[in-house]
Motif scaffolding. Structure first.
Motif, PDB file in Angstrom:
ATOM      1  N   ARG A  86       0.682  -1.035   0.073  1.00  0.00           N
ATOM      2  CA  ARG A  86       0.101  -0.053  -0.144  1.00  0.00           C
ATOM      3  C   ARG A  86       0.758   1.264   0.088  1.00  0.00           C
ATOM      4  O   ARG A  86       0.434   2.359   0.777  1.00  0.00           O
ATOM      5  N   SER A  87       2.011   1.070  -0.768  1.00  0.00           N
ATOM      6  CA  SER A  87       2.833   2.305  -0.807  1.00  0.00           C
ATOM      7  C   SER A  87       2.309   3.510  -1.316  1.00  0.00           C
ATOM      8  O   SER A  87       2.862   4.613  -1.071  1.00  0.00           O
ATOM      9  N   ASP A  88       1.397   3.579  -2.256  1.00  0.00           N
ATOM     10  CA  ASP A  88       0.772   4.596  -2.946  1.00  0.00           C
ATOM     11  C   ASP A  88      -0.120   5.341  -1.939  1.00  0.00           C
ATOM     12  O   ASP A  88       0.022   6.388  -1.996  1.00  0.00           O
ATOM     13  N   GLU A  89      -1.009   4.620  -1.057  1.00  0.00           N
ATOM     14  CA  GLU A  89      -1.623   5.234  -0.180  1.00  0.00           C
ATOM     15  C   GLU A  89      -0.738   5.955   1.069  1.00  0.00           C
ATOM     16  O   GLU A  89      -1.018   6.974   1.362  1.00  0.00           O
ATOM     17  N   LEU A  90       0.368   5.284   1.169  1.00  0.00           N
ATOM     18  CA  LEU A  90       1.201   5.884   2.330  1.00  0.00           C
ATOM     19  C   LEU A  90       2.075   7.119   1.619  1.00  0.00           C
ATOM     20  O   LEU A  90       2.294   7.828   2.499  1.00  0.00           O
ATOM     21  N   ALA A  91       2.184   6.867   0.584  1.00  0.00           N
ATOM     22  CA  ALA A  91       2.928   8.181  -0.036  1.00  0.00           C
ATOM     23  C   ALA A  91       1.866   9.233  -0.083  1.00  0.00           C
ATOM     24  O   ALA A  91       2.678  10.679   0.196  1.00  0.00           O
ATOM     25  N   VAL A  92       0.701   9.241  -0.282  1.00  0.00           N
ATOM     26  CA  VAL A  92      -0.232  10.415  -0.047  1.00  0.00           C
ATOM     27  C   VAL A  92      -0.171  10.881   1.263  1.00  0.00           C
ATOM     28  O   VAL A  92      -0.206  12.009   1.714  1.00  0.00           O
ATOM     29  N   LEU A  93      -0.203   9.897   2.256  1.00  0.00           N
ATOM     30  CA  LEU A  93      -0.477  10.253   3.543  1.00  0.00           C
ATOM     31  C   LEU A  93       0.849  10.652   4.467  1.00  0.00           C
ATOM     32  O   LEU A  93       0.982  11.468   5.176  1.00  0.00           O
ATOM     33  N   ASP A  94       2.139  10.326   3.684  1.00  0.00           N
ATOM     34  CA  ASP A  94       3.433  11.123   4.164  1.00  0.00           C
ATOM     35  C   ASP A  94       3.660  12.492   3.714  1.00  0.00           C
ATOM     36  O   ASP A  94       4.480  12.966   4.168  1.00  0.00           O
ATOM     37  N   ASP A  95       3.087  12.751   2.599  1.00  0.00           N
ATOM     38  CA  ASP A  95       3.198  13.979   1.752  1.00  0.00           C
ATOM     39  C   ASP A  95       2.469  15.036   2.741  1.00  0.00           C
ATOM     40  O   ASP A  95       1.300  15.176   2.563  1.00  0.00           O
ATOM     41  N   LEU A  96       3.316  16.184   3.261  1.00  0.00           N
ATOM     42  CA  LEU A  96       2.839  17.032   4.220  1.00  0.00           C
ATOM     43  C   LEU A  96       2.392  18.236   3.460  1.00  0.00           C
ATOM     44  O   LEU A  96       2.016  19.143   4.146  1.00  0.00           O
ATOM     45  N   THR A  97       2.421  18.195   2.127  1.00  0.00           N
ATOM     46  CA  THR A  97       1.673  19.261   1.331  1.00  0.00           C
ATOM     47  C   THR A  97       0.283  18.879   1.005  1.00  0.00           C
ATOM     48  O   THR A  97      -0.393  19.778   0.617  1.00  0.00           O
ATOM     49  N   VAL A  98      -0.063  17.725   1.316  1.00  0.00           N
ATOM     50  CA  VAL A  98      -1.558  17.110   1.291  1.00  0.00           C
ATOM     51  C   VAL A  98      -2.197  17.650   2.306  1.00  0.00           C
ATOM     52  O   VAL A  98      -1.904  17.405   3.560  1.00  0.00           O
ATOM     53  N   PRO A  99      -3.372  18.503   2.310  1.00  0.00           N
ATOM     54  CA  PRO A  99      -3.854  19.017   3.603  1.00  0.00           C
ATOM     55  C   PRO A  99      -4.631  17.752   4.558  1.00  0.00           C
ATOM     56  O   PRO A  99      -4.619  17.985   5.651  1.00  0.00           O
ATOM     57  N   GLU A 100      -5.152  16.902   3.811  1.00  0.00           N
ATOM     58  CA  GLU A 100      -5.612  15.888   4.499  1.00  0.00           C
ATOM     59  C   GLU A 100      -4.455  15.262   5.475  1.00  0.00           C
ATOM     60  O   GLU A 100      -4.651  14.631   6.309  1.00  0.00           O
ATOM     61  N   ALA A 101      -3.483  14.914   4.877  1.00  0.00           N
ATOM     62  CA  ALA A 101      -2.042  14.327   5.692  1.00  0.00           C
ATOM     63  C   ALA A 101      -1.786  15.286   6.742  1.00  0.00           C
ATOM     64  O   ALA A 101      -1.462  14.654   7.937  1.00  0.00           O
ATOM     65  N   VAL A 102      -1.921  16.446   6.616  1.00  0.00           N
ATOM     66  CA  VAL A 102      -1.412  17.333   7.847  1.00  0.00           C
ATOM     67  C   VAL A 102      -2.479  17.219   8.938  1.00  0.00           C
ATOM     68  O   VAL A 102      -2.100  17.296  10.170  1.00  0.00           O
ATOM     69  N   ALA A 103      -3.813  17.309   8.437  1.00  0.00           N
ATOM     70  CA  ALA A 103      -4.852  17.116   9.287  1.00  0.00           C
ATOM     71  C   ALA A 103      -4.910  16.092  10.189  1.00  0.00           C
ATOM     72  O   ALA A 103      -5.231  15.933  11.350  1.00  0.00           O
ATOM     73  N   LEU A 104      -4.291  14.779   9.440  1.00  0.00           N
ATOM     74  CA  LEU A 104      -4.362  13.587   9.951  1.00  0.00           C
ATOM     75  C   LEU A 104      -3.060  13.562  11.235  1.00  0.00           C
ATOM     76  O   LEU A 104      -3.368  12.934  12.311  1.00  0.00           O
ATOM     77  N   VAL A 105      -2.097  14.051  10.700  1.00  0.00           N
ATOM     78  CA  VAL A 105      -0.837  14.216  11.828  1.00  0.00           C
ATOM     79  C   VAL A 105      -1.323  14.872  13.072  1.00  0.00           C
ATOM     80  O   VAL A 105      -0.960  14.554  14.044  1.00  0.00           O
ATOM     81  N   GLN A 106      -2.056  16.009  12.662  1.00  0.00           N
ATOM     82  CA  GLN A 106      -2.268  16.818  13.812  1.00  0.00           C
ATOM     83  C   GLN A 106      -3.293  16.300  14.741  1.00  0.00           C
ATOM     84  O   GLN A 106      -3.106  16.486  15.948  1.00  0.00           O
ATOM     85  N   ALA A 107      -4.272  15.809  14.107  1.00  0.00           N
ATOM     86  CA  ALA A 107      -5.389  14.811  14.879  1.00  0.00           C
ATOM     87  C   ALA A 107      -4.893  13.918  15.844  1.00  0.00           C
ATOM     88  O   ALA A 107      -5.241  13.603  16.838  1.00  0.00           O
ATOM     89  N   LEU A 108      -3.906  13.152  15.047  1.00  0.00           N
ATOM     90  CA  LEU A 108      -3.141  11.952  16.039  1.00  0.00           C
ATOM     91  C   LEU A 108      -2.611  12.587  17.230  1.00  0.00           C
ATOM     92  O   LEU A 108      -2.572  12.087  18.149  1.00  0.00           O
ATOM     93  N   ALA A 109      -1.762  13.806  16.899  1.00  0.00           N
ATOM     94  CA  ALA A 109      -0.946  14.387  18.009  1.00  0.00           C
ATOM     95  C   ALA A 109      -2.101  14.858  19.126  1.00  0.00           C
ATOM     96  O   ALA A 109      -1.821  14.605  20.298  1.00  0.00           O
ATOM     97  N   ALA A 110      -2.980  15.445  18.506  1.00  0.00           N
ATOM     98  CA  ALA A 110      -4.080  16.142  19.862  1.00  0.00           C
ATOM     99  C   ALA A 110      -4.856  14.782  20.530  1.00  0.00           C
ATOM    100  O   ALA A 110      -4.961  14.978  21.426  1.00  0.00           O
ATOM    101  N   ALA A 111      -5.156  13.855  19.857  1.00  0.00           N
ATOM    102  CA  ALA A 111      -5.843  12.777  20.479  1.00  0.00           C
ATOM    103  C   ALA A 111      -4.783  12.118  21.387  1.00  0.00           C
ATOM    104  O   ALA A 111      -5.247  11.679  22.624  1.00  0.00           O
ATOM    105  N   SER A 112      -3.519  11.852  20.991  1.00  0.00           N
ATOM    106  CA  SER A 112      -2.650  11.460  21.876  1.00  0.00           C
ATOM    107  C   SER A 112      -2.377  12.096  23.258  1.00  0.00           C
ATOM    108  O   SER A 112      -2.219  11.708  24.413  1.00  0.00           O
ATOM    109  N   ASP A 113      -2.344  13.585  23.048  1.00  0.00           N
ATOM    110  CA  ASP A 113      -2.350  14.570  24.196  1.00  0.00           C
ATOM    111  C   ASP A 113      -3.434  14.404  25.054  1.00  0.00           C
ATOM    112  O   ASP A 113      -3.619  14.646  26.218  1.00  0.00           O
TER     113      ASP A 113
END
Length: 183
Positions: A86-113
């Motif tokens: 699933r490297s294509d999906e991961l490439a999209v989620l690792d690309d921090l120019t994609v707004p959805e990927a940035v929102a996911l990373v921020q949401a993961l950090a906020a939920a962990s906090d």
């Protein structure tokens, strides 16, 4: 007197002392173990308090559901990170120019906090935001098409010499170090 009679006489003379000695030992054992026996018997016969039911207050059940959702999303994201197919999906989620990927990373950090706090509404909002970001990120990753391997047929060809043989590129060689003499 025969040997059998002598043995009988010896056993009969030994019998009262064995009975007295055995009685004394039995008495000591009974007096030593009697209190423990009665305590054990009282423990066995005492009525047991009913086992308390697990706390099923609505707040606790809601907290557990929120934790389960948070863990589920973290596990899905973790499985995606280690899946080589699933490297294509991961490439999209690792690309921090994609707004959805940035929102996911921020949401993961906020939920962990928020998981480290004891404030259920804050944690609940953070996990709900994480679930929404995860759905949007998965949808964005599903929209991207797999990138095909580059086609080498359309690349410009290198120049050739008059004989048709391609010139080989020469690599510069490192300078040969001079021999040093010891003095």
């Amino acid at each position: 007197m025969t040997m059998v009679d002598a043995a009988r006489q010896w056993i009969h003379s030994l019998q009262p002392s064995l009975l007295w000695g055995g009685g004394v030992v039995a008495f000591i054992c009974l007096t030593w173990e009697t209190p423990r026996f009665f305590v054990t018997l009282a423990f066995i016969l005492s009525p047991r308090p009913s086992r308390p039911a697990p706390d099923s207050s609505p707040g606790l059940v809601r907290w557990r559901v929120i934790q389960r959702d948070h863990d589920r999303i973290k596990d899905e994201y973790g499985r995606l990170r280690i899946d080589p197919f699933r490297s294509d999906e991961l490439a999209v989620l690792d690309d921090l120019t994609v707004p959805e990927a940035v929102a996911l990373v921020q949401a993961l950090a906020a939920a962990s906090d928020a998981a480290e706090t004891t404030d259920p509404p804050t944690y609940e909002q953070a996990v709900l935001h994480l679930a929404k970001a995860w759905r949007q990120a998965k949808a964005r990753a599903a929209q991207t098409e797999p990138q095909p391997l580059p086609d080498r047929a359309h690349e410009p060809r290198a120049r050739t010499t008059a004989s048709g043989i391609q010139p080989t590129p020469r690599r510069p060689r490192p300078p040969i170090p001079k021999e040093q003499t010891c003095r």
